[in-house]
Design an enzyme around this catalytic site. Structure first.
Site, PDB file in Angstrom:
ATOM      1  N   HIS A 129       3.521  -0.792  -1.647  1.00  0.00           N
ATOM      2  CA  HIS A 129       3.732  -2.056  -0.934  1.00  0.00           C
ATOM      3  C   HIS A 129       4.733  -1.873   0.207  1.00  0.00           C
ATOM      4  CE1 HIS A 129       1.093  -4.473  -3.411  1.00  0.00           C
ATOM      5  NE2 HIS A 129       1.501  -3.734  -4.424  1.00  0.00           N
ATOM      6  N   ASP A 139       3.289   0.075   3.044  1.00  0.00           N
ATOM      7  CA  ASP A 139       2.468   0.453   4.211  1.00  0.00           C
ATOM      8  C   ASP A 139       2.292  -0.705   5.188  1.00  0.00           C
ATOM      9  OD1 ASP A 139       0.602  -0.818   2.488  1.00  0.00           O
ATOM     10  OD2 ASP A 139      -0.982   0.653   2.838  1.00  0.00           O
ATOM     11  N   ASP A 188      -4.535   4.083   1.727  1.00  0.00           N
ATOM     12  CA  ASP A 188      -5.563   4.741   0.913  1.00  0.00           C
ATOM     13  C   ASP A 188      -6.547   5.499   1.800  1.00  0.00           C
ATOM     14  OD1 ASP A 188      -4.210   3.257  -0.933  1.00  0.00           O
ATOM     15  OD2 ASP A 188      -5.813   1.792  -1.238  1.00  0.00           O
ATOM     16  N   TYR A 221      -2.141  -9.761  -4.096  1.00  0.00           N
ATOM     17  CA  TYR A 221      -1.822  -8.808  -3.027  1.00  0.00           C
ATOM     18  C   TYR A 221      -1.571  -9.571  -1.714  1.00  0.00           C
ATOM     19  CZ  TYR A 221      -2.236  -4.628  -0.059  1.00  0.00           C
ATOM     20  OH  TYR A 221      -1.991  -3.620   0.837  1.00  0.00           O
TER      21      TYR A 221
HETATM   22  C1  GLA Z   1      -3.466  -0.876  -2.206  1.00  0.00           C
HETATM   23  C2  GLA Z   1      -3.700  -0.997  -0.703  1.00  0.00           C
HETATM   24  C3  GLA Z   1      -2.742  -0.066   0.065  1.00  0.00           C
HETATM   25  C4  GLA Z   1      -1.301  -0.262  -0.366  1.00  0.00           C
HETATM   26  C5  GLA Z   1      -1.188  -0.229  -1.897  1.00  0.00           C
HETATM   27  C6  GLA Z   1       0.197  -0.570  -2.359  1.00  0.00           C
HETATM   28  O1  GLA Z   1      -3.821   0.396  -2.672  1.00  0.00           O
HETATM   29  O2  GLA Z   1      -5.026  -0.677  -0.373  1.00  0.00           O
HETATM   30  O3  GLA Z   1      -2.893  -0.289   1.459  1.00  0.00           O
HETATM   31  O4  GLA Z   1      -0.769  -1.441   0.160  1.00  0.00           O
HETATM   32  O5  GLA Z   1      -2.098  -1.126  -2.508  1.00  0.00           O
HETATM   33  O6  GLA Z   1       1.084   0.409  -1.951  1.00  0.00           O
END
Ligand code: GLA
Length: 340
Positions: A25, A27, A154, A203
């Site tokens: 959390h 990025d 990701d 999220y």
């Molecule tokens: C998910 C999102 C990423 C990132 C993570 C938390 O995987 O796709 O972009 O925000 O959560 O670090």
């Protein structure tokens, strides 16, 4: 990479999943994280032809059928076809594709199976560009198909991975510094068994709270901790505190790996978990219990929730063999590519 395949050519595209060692959390806050592409991933094998992208999958009963001029990727059915449709809508290929998806990744288990699918589809459809452009396209595809305002971590880890390397990513500049993973540790991913159903709205809420914090104190990357006192809401203040402390932990973790100091790296992972649990509130009882059990096991340096949270996986840093084969032992691996 081989020459761009044309209509009628057989194509095999591969994209790995990822595990994030530390930095969650952060990025979408322009912060820091340290993920790595892993040796589990998704392969697409097929031929470029026609006006439709038709993919069957080992893991799904129904195939995805997406016209190359798809306009509403979020409405595609079956559900997994949304990810394919998002990429088709972004790549806008002039030719369709017929092929098969096979994956060694657990689906929906927190190892970025959807990012791997998106990146592999983009390459199969003939995307051309560097890993950062590939990741940005797939991030847009993910957001369009899922409606979740996810960050780029990701897709970037899947696109830009290197063998044996974790990636220290600066999400303000998208610069990547490769950090060798020492050979005397193991990275083990354990599924909590808890599916991540509530992730989408939670999220988006977290991201909105981080943005509220930045609106008061400025980009969280540059803010001294004392400035957080200016944030009125205690919840928003705690979210921001997680981002600031997590950024610092990412840098210390990278330094600990470079100094061959897994004990310090492990301690930072545990601190990261506590921050994600208490300040960011994305852990669950099942994840906490799993982290607790793992960190009390001999030979385990540290463990933490990895990825979005609300279920999914835990990542542990261990002495080789400490967990006796539990979970997936993963290796830092090369990123997405076309295969011969
Ligand atoms: C998910 C999102 C990423 C990132 C993570 C938390 O995987 O796709 O972009 O925000 O959560 O670090």
């Amino acid at each position: 990479m081989p020459e761009r395949p044309g209509a009628g050519d057989r194509v095999r595209a591969y994209a790995p999943g990822r595990v994030n060692l530390i930095g969650d959390h952060t990025d979408y806050a322009g912060g820091l994280a340290l993920p790595m592409a892993i040796d589990l991933g998704t392969t697409i094998d097929g031929t470029r032809r026609g006006r439709t992208v038709v993919l069957s999958s080992d893991a799904e009963r129904e195939p995805a059928r997406v016209p190359i001029d798809v306009v509403d990727p979020a409405g595609a059915t079956p559900r997994w076809a949304r990810y394919v449709a998002g990429v088709v809508a972004e790549v806008q290929p002039s030719v369709g594709f017929t092929g098969r998806v096979s994956s060694t990744l657990p689906i929906g288990g927190g190892l970025s199976s959807s990012a791997a699918l998106e990146v592999a589809v983009a390459l199969a459809l003939g995307f051309e560009g560097d890993p950062a452009e590939l990741a940005a396209l797939c991030q847009r595809a993910e957001q369009r198909s899922s409606g979740v305002p996810s960050g780029i971590m990701d897709q970037l880890a899947s696109a830009a991975g290197e063998d044996g390397m974790a990636m220290l990513i600066d999400f303000t500049t998208l610069e990547i510094a490769m950090v060798p993973v020492p050979g005397n540790v193991e990275i083990v991913v354990i599924d909590s068994g808890q599916s991540r159903e509530l992730t989408a709205s939670a999220y988006a809420d977290r991201r909105a709270e981080v943005e509220r914090a930045a609106a008061v104190v400025g980009p969280l990357r540059d803010v001294p901790t004392a400035d957080l006192d200016r944030i009125e809401s205690s919840v928003v203040r705690r979210r921001a505190r997680h981002v600031l402390t997590e950024n610092a932990r990412v840098l210390s973790f990278a330094a600990a790996l470079a100094a061959d100091d897994p004990a310090t790296a492990g301690r930072l992972m545990i601190e990261s978990h506590v921050s994600l649990r208490d300040d960011f509130e994305v852990s669950t009882t099942a994840l906490d219990a799993l982290v607790d059990r793992l960190t009390r096991t001999g030979g385990v340096y540290g463990a933490r929730v990895t990825g979005a949270g609300f279920g999914g996986c835990v990542v542990a840093l261990t002495e080789p063999g400490a967990l006796g084969g539990e979970g997936w032992t993963v290796r830092a691996s090369a990123g997405a590519r076309l295969l011969d």
